[in-house]
Design a protein around this motif. Sequence first.
Motif, PDB file in Angstrom:
ATOM      1  N   THR A 195       0.641  -1.129  -0.038  1.00  0.00           N
ATOM      2  CA  THR A 195       0.109  -0.030   0.124  1.00  0.00           C
ATOM      3  C   THR A 195       0.709   1.280   0.247  1.00  0.00           C
ATOM      4  N   TRP A 240       2.096   2.704  -8.546  1.00  0.00           N
ATOM      5  CA  TRP A 240       0.609   2.717  -8.218  1.00  0.00           C
ATOM      6  C   TRP A 240       0.000   1.566  -8.616  1.00  0.00           C
ATOM      7  N   ARG A 294       0.102  -0.912  -5.660  1.00  0.00           N
ATOM      8  CA  ARG A 294      -0.812  -0.429  -4.711  1.00  0.00           C
ATOM      9  C   ARG A 294      -2.330  -0.907  -5.244  1.00  0.00           C
ATOM     10  N   ARG A 295      -2.545  -0.865  -6.490  1.00  0.00           N
ATOM     11  CA  ARG A 295      -3.643  -1.062  -7.206  1.00  0.00           C
ATOM     12  C   ARG A 295      -3.872  -2.649  -6.644  1.00  0.00           C
ATOM     13  N   SER A 328      -5.260  -3.881  -3.470  1.00  0.00           N
ATOM     14  CA  SER A 328      -6.674  -3.785  -3.353  1.00  0.00           C
ATOM     15  C   SER A 328      -7.467  -4.757  -4.279  1.00  0.00           C
ATOM     16  N   LEU A 379      -5.500   2.897   1.579  1.00  0.00           N
ATOM     17  CA  LEU A 379      -5.361   3.295   0.053  1.00  0.00           C
ATOM     18  C   LEU A 379      -6.515   4.274  -0.322  1.00  0.00           C
ATOM     19  N   ASP A 388      -5.475   7.239  -1.916  1.00  0.00           N
ATOM     20  CA  ASP A 388      -4.502   7.225  -2.816  1.00  0.00           C
ATOM     21  C   ASP A 388      -4.590   8.136  -4.027  1.00  0.00           C
ATOM     22  N   VAL A 444      -6.386   3.478  -8.459  1.00  0.00           N
ATOM     23  CA  VAL A 444      -6.347   2.704  -7.099  1.00  0.00           C
ATOM     24  C   VAL A 444      -7.509   3.272  -6.403  1.00  0.00           C
TER      25      VAL A 444
END
Length: 380
Positions: A143, A148, A151-152, A155, A185, A188, A193
Amino acid sequence: MGVMNELINPGVVRSLERILAAAAPGHSLTRLAATAGALDELTLRERTDLLSRALLADLPGNYSGAAAIFRRALDDPDFAGWMIWPVTETAATLALARKETGDFEDCLALLAELTPRLTAEFAIRRLLAADLDRALAVIVGWTSHPDWQVRRLASEGTRAYLPWAIRVPEITDRPAATLPILDALYRDPVEDVRRSVANHLNDLARHAPDEVVATAARWLAAPDANTPRVVRHGLRTLLKKAHPGALELLGFPPASLAVTPPRLDRTVVELPGELAFDFEVSNIGPAEARLAVDYVVHYAKANGTRAEKVFKLGTSVLGPGESRRFSKRHAFRQMTTRRHHPGEHVLELQVNGVRYAPTEFLVRTDTDVGRDGDLTGRQI
């Protein structure tokens, strides 16, 4: 779906063979090469599995050897697109063969490295299913990743109902398990994201609605400029289902309203066709009313029962004594996602979660029957 199947085609196979051959000198990729002529009639998922089986046969029979080849292949910018899916599946298969080693954690790291080239969200499901807590201990660290897309992945890969992906029952059984990811997140800076976070929250709403509302309330208590939009998107299913907590949180509390029955432009709809309707909402209370206006179609099923679906119509604000007329044209066409059946259907209005004025109309497939131009439906 035929076009989707061609996302992995003979050209993709030949490109993958060339890239891996350069990254794995001395290894013969004959099984992979042979798959180029065996793709016809296979779905995209079946093509992915075919290529993965070929890679398992061609590459070293251990995770570390294959992972080293895949990492070297990342030096080639052409190592991207749908060829990545079978690569991620191959890595997961080898890592899970010896889960007690560090292969499990290294495979998660490899999937994070590969996900910017396509997405690793499908292969990661197998690691989640094998050991959810062990996987989440790594994923929560993503996270704060500078990329990015990683990070996506944190999730999206952990969603309860990720499209195309296998289900991970423990995620639905333990809805709080992935909330630390979403908490990290929801603010974000990247829209993709945040959209994944909202979709993830909406997935959880299917089986943990109260926990989802509580989470959204926490976010709204510590928001940024995008948080209201994330919350609205994440609560969209609960809003349609008239969950009181979701309605209240989004600013649609109970109101004193008068809602007229819908006026239909016909009582018989020929397939394919449209039903136009309008109705009026009046605020008969002493305070301003914020409205979430929906309508519900109760579709006739082949077995004689009905299945309902809620459709958004709009929002509005009415002062005391004010009224507003709403109108809509609803299409009835056969689609792959919805098969219409002839018979009695029902249209129902929903304002701030309260249902009003169920009204029947008929759907027919016989094109010889004339349209009924009557502007009223039959209330039930």
